[in-house]
Scaffold this motif. Structure first.
Motif, PDB file in Angstrom:
ATOM      1  N   THR A   1       0.819  -1.208   0.000  1.00 42.81           N
ATOM      2  CA  THR A   1       0.000   0.000   0.000  1.00 42.81           C
ATOM      3  C   THR A   1       0.858   1.265   0.000  1.00 42.81           C
ATOM      4  O   THR A   1       0.643   2.176  -0.800  1.00 42.81           O
ATOM      5  N   TRP A   2       1.849   1.303   0.882  1.00 48.07           N
ATOM      6  CA  TRP A   2       2.667   2.514   0.991  1.00 48.07           C
ATOM      7  C   TRP A   2       3.511   2.753  -0.252  1.00 48.07           C
ATOM      8  O   TRP A   2       3.685   3.893  -0.697  1.00 48.07           O
ATOM      9  N   LEU A   3       4.026   1.673  -0.832  1.00 49.94           N
ATOM     10  CA  LEU A   3       4.770   1.834  -2.089  1.00 49.94           C
ATOM     11  C   LEU A   3       3.844   2.361  -3.183  1.00 49.94           C
ATOM     12  O   LEU A   3       4.247   3.167  -4.022  1.00 49.94           O
ATOM     13  N   GLY A   4       2.594   1.905  -3.157  1.00 51.16           N
ATOM     14  CA  GLY A   4       1.608   2.398  -4.116  1.00 51.16           C
ATOM     15  C   GLY A   4       1.379   3.900  -3.964  1.00 51.16           C
ATOM     16  O   GLY A   4       1.341   4.638  -4.954  1.00 51.16           O
ATOM     17  N   TYR A   5       1.256   4.361  -2.721  1.00 54.55           N
ATOM     18  CA  TYR A   5       1.098   5.798  -2.487  1.00 54.55           C
ATOM     19  C   TYR A   5       2.331   6.569  -2.958  1.00 54.55           C
ATOM     20  O   TYR A   5       2.228   7.660  -3.537  1.00 54.55           O
ATOM     21  N   TYR A   6       3.501   5.992  -2.704  1.00 53.05           N
ATOM     22  CA  TYR A   6       4.755   6.622  -3.125  1.00 53.05           C
ATOM     23  C   TYR A   6       4.781   6.801  -4.647  1.00 53.05           C
ATOM     24  O   TYR A   6       5.080   7.881  -5.166  1.00 53.05           O
ATOM     25  N   ALA A   7       4.415   5.744  -5.358  1.00 55.13           N
ATOM     26  CA  ALA A   7       4.402   5.813  -6.828  1.00 55.13           C
ATOM     27  C   ALA A   7       3.356   6.811  -7.314  1.00 55.13           C
ATOM     28  O   ALA A   7       3.592   7.560  -8.267  1.00 55.13           O
ATOM     29  N   THR A   8       2.209   6.830  -6.643  1.00 56.94           N
ATOM     30  CA  THR A   8       1.143   7.750  -7.038  1.00 56.94           C
ATOM     31  C   THR A   8       1.586   9.207  -6.866  1.00 56.94           C
ATOM     32  O   THR A   8       1.322  10.057  -7.723  1.00 56.94           O
TER      33      THR A   8
ATOM     34  N   CYS B   1      -2.048   3.042 -16.657  1.00 61.14           N
ATOM     35  CA  CYS B   1      -2.155   1.836 -15.819  1.00 61.14           C
ATOM     36  C   CYS B   1      -1.860   2.169 -14.360  1.00 61.14           C
ATOM     37  O   CYS B   1      -2.553   1.704 -13.454  1.00 61.14           O
ATOM     38  N   ILE B   2      -0.832   2.979 -14.134  1.00 60.04           N
ATOM     39  CA  ILE B   2      -0.465   3.327 -12.761  1.00 60.04           C
ATOM     40  C   ILE B   2      -1.585   4.140 -12.103  1.00 60.04           C
ATOM     41  O   ILE B   2      -1.932   3.914 -10.943  1.00 60.04           O
ATOM     42  N   GLY B   3      -2.189   5.055 -12.872  1.00 59.88           N
ATOM     43  CA  GLY B   3      -3.317   5.824 -12.353  1.00 59.88           C
ATOM     44  C   GLY B   3      -4.492   4.914 -11.993  1.00 59.88           C
ATOM     45  O   GLY B   3      -5.128   5.075 -10.944  1.00 59.88           O
ATOM     46  N   THR B   4      -4.752   3.920 -12.859  1.00 64.48           N
ATOM     47  CA  THR B   4      -5.822   2.961 -12.597  1.00 64.48           C
ATOM     48  C   THR B   4      -5.517   2.125 -11.351  1.00 64.48           C
ATOM     49  O   THR B   4      -6.399   1.853 -10.533  1.00 64.48           O
ATOM     50  N   LEU B   5      -4.252   1.747 -11.214  1.00 63.37           N
ATOM     51  CA  LEU B   5      -3.833   0.995 -10.024  1.00 63.37           C
ATOM     52  C   LEU B   5      -4.056   1.819  -8.766  1.00 63.37           C
ATOM     53  O   LEU B   5      -4.529   1.311  -7.745  1.00 63.37           O
ATOM     54  N   ALA B   6      -3.734   3.115  -8.859  1.00 60.46           N
ATOM     55  CA  ALA B   6      -3.883   3.995  -7.700  1.00 60.46           C
ATOM     56  C   ALA B   6      -5.353   4.103  -7.292  1.00 60.46           C
ATOM     57  O   ALA B   6      -5.697   3.931  -6.123  1.00 60.46           O
ATOM     58  N   LEU B   7      -6.231   4.344  -8.281  1.00 59.78           N
ATOM     59  CA  LEU B   7      -7.656   4.518  -7.981  1.00 59.78           C
ATOM     60  C   LEU B   7      -8.287   3.229  -7.457  1.00 59.78           C
ATOM     61  O   LEU B   7      -9.003   3.239  -6.450  1.00 59.78           O
ATOM     62  N   SER B   8      -8.004   2.106  -8.149  1.00 59.67           N
ATOM     63  CA  SER B   8      -8.626   0.850  -7.722  1.00 59.67           C
ATOM     64  C   SER B   8      -8.050   0.392  -6.387  1.00 59.67           C
ATOM     65  O   SER B   8      -8.762  -0.147  -5.543  1.00 59.67           O
ATOM     66  N   GLY B   9      -6.757   0.642  -6.188  1.00 63.39           N
ATOM     67  CA  GLY B   9      -6.127   0.292  -4.911  1.00 63.39           C
ATOM     68  C   GLY B   9      -6.734   1.082  -3.771  1.00 63.39           C
ATOM     69  O   GLY B   9      -7.045   0.529  -2.709  1.00 63.39           O
ATOM     70  N   PHE B  10      -6.939   2.376  -4.010  1.00 65.45           N
ATOM     71  CA  PHE B  10      -7.563   3.219  -2.985  1.00 65.45           C
ATOM     72  C   PHE B  10      -8.986   2.730  -2.709  1.00 65.45           C
ATOM     73  O   PHE B  10      -9.406   2.614  -1.557  1.00 65.45           O
TER      74      PHE B  10
ATOM     75  N   MET C   1     -10.661  -5.355  -7.170  1.00 64.19           N
ATOM     76  CA  MET C   1      -9.491  -6.249  -7.234  1.00 64.19           C
ATOM     77  C   MET C   1      -9.222  -6.705  -8.660  1.00 64.19           C
ATOM     78  O   MET C   1      -8.078  -6.814  -9.069  1.00 64.19           O
ATOM     79  N   TRP C   2     -10.328  -6.976  -9.385  1.00 69.31           N
ATOM     80  CA  TRP C   2     -10.139  -7.382 -10.786  1.00 69.31           C
ATOM     81  C   TRP C   2      -9.512  -6.249 -11.601  1.00 69.31           C
ATOM     82  O   TRP C   2      -8.574  -6.476 -12.380  1.00 69.31           O
ATOM     83  N   ILE C   3     -10.034  -5.050 -11.412  1.00 65.62           N
ATOM     84  CA  ILE C   3      -9.466  -3.902 -12.138  1.00 65.62           C
ATOM     85  C   ILE C   3      -7.994  -3.746 -11.783  1.00 65.62           C
ATOM     86  O   ILE C   3      -7.136  -3.547 -12.648  1.00 65.62           O
TER      87      ILE C   3
ATOM     88  N   ALA D   1      -4.999  -4.050 -14.433  1.00 65.96           N
ATOM     89  CA  ALA D   1      -4.098  -2.913 -14.649  1.00 65.96           C
ATOM     90  C   ALA D   1      -2.653  -3.328 -14.373  1.00 65.96           C
ATOM     91  O   ALA D   1      -1.730  -2.922 -15.082  1.00 65.96           O
ATOM     92  N   ALA D   2      -2.456  -4.153 -13.350  1.00 63.86           N
ATOM     93  CA  ALA D   2      -1.103  -4.608 -13.009  1.00 63.86           C
ATOM     94  C   ALA D   2      -0.527  -5.479 -14.125  1.00 63.86           C
ATOM     95  O   ALA D   2       0.633  -5.330 -14.517  1.00 63.86           O
ATOM     96  N   ASN D   3      -1.362  -6.382 -14.660  1.00 62.77           N
ATOM     97  CA  ASN D   3      -0.882  -7.241 -15.738  1.00 62.77           C
ATOM     98  C   ASN D   3      -0.667  -6.456 -17.027  1.00 62.77           C
ATOM     99  O   ASN D   3       0.279  -6.725 -17.774  1.00 62.77           O
TER     100      ASN D   3
END
Lengths: 177, 88
Positions: A39-46, A107-116, A131-133, A137-139
């Motif tokens: 989660t925190w790495l995701g926020y860092y990337a975002t 993809c990274i933006g989508t990961l950020a939104l779906s992760g949040f 989770m599917w999104i 997005a990750a794949n």
């Protein structure tokens, strides 16, 4: 032999690239979904993604959207050069490279939104669709990364210049005109 | 080329390095999923989602008795928690 080089990539661009690449490797292969680190790495990337978007308006020339935005005219010129095996050398992002870069950012933006959504929105706790999104997005990002790395290696061989290294040091060889 | 192959082989096995493993015991020894969930509910958990993971865990998303969001991986044989992610 002395080779003239120029500083092409500014430090912020390089740090952005290194951070995003590092978070991708960490979160795709090593951390477990749902874990604090993930989660925190995701926020860092975002956060970096946000900084990069702004930098595209205020940064130096090679960082600007305007310099590399993949318009259809630029994409066609690049594609035809590749098809006819003509050299296509520019000091900055290539049009097709920039297109892949934008798709990776999407993809990274989508990961950020779906992760949040899956982590912070109470009503969606445990729901499948975020989770599917997130997984798609990750794949998708992984496929683009593979393309991006392959292209960097391919172009490095073709130009006889270490492009991945240039994204670390910022230096590119001055083209001999 | 070697770097490329390494990356390609890694990409072929996403999450392979990350998944929590809960048991290697045969599935016939696992608890009944319904009874397992009923027991958790008795302990005060609300279960939003129940999953059997690739790492052979009974994973639940839900709320604990203090209404905190929890994601817990359980050993499907003993029913004990192997790993918990708690959202405060």
């Amino acid at each position: 032999m002395h080779v003239a080089t120029i500083n092409l990539w500014d430090p912020l661009i390089r740090l952005f690239h290194l951070s995003i690449a590092g978070v991708f490797v960490a979160n795709y292969f090593f951390t477990e979904p749902g874990e604090d680190w993930h989660t925190w790495l995701g926020y860092y990337a975002t956060a970096w993604l946000g900084i990069r978007v702004v930098w595209g308006f205020v940064g130096p020339r090679s960082a600007r959207w305007q310099d590399f935005w993949p318009t259809s005219v630029r994409l066609r010129a690049h594609a035809s050069a590749l098809l006819h095996r003509r050299p296509y050398h520019r000091l900055g992002h290539s049009p097709i490279g920039a297109l892949v870069m934008l798709l990776m950012m999407a993809c990274i933006g989508t990961l950020a939104l779906s992760g949040f959504a899956m982590q912070e929105v109470d009503a969606l706790w445990g729901a499948d669709w975020p989770m599917w999104i997130h997984e798609w997005a990750a794949n998708g990002l992984a496929a683009l990364v593979l393309l991006h790395v392959s292209a960097a290696l391919f172009e490095s061989l073709r130009l006889n210049e270490n492009l991945p290294l240039s994204m670390l040091t910022g230096k590119r060889r001055q083209p001999s005109e | 080329m070697r770097r490329f192959l390494l990356l390609a082989s890694l990409l072929a096995s996403p999450y392979a390095l990350a998944a929590t493993e809960c048991t290697t015991a045969d599935r016939s020894t696992w608890q009944d999923p319904e009874r397992f969930q009923a027991k958790l509910k008795e302990q005060g958990y609300q279960i939003n989602k129940f999953k059997v993971t690739k790492g052979n865990c009974y994973e639940i998303y839900g709320l604990d008795k203090d209404r905190r969001k929890v994601e817990i991986y359980h050993d499907p044989v003993s029913g004990t928690a192997v790993k918990s992610n708690i959202e405060d």
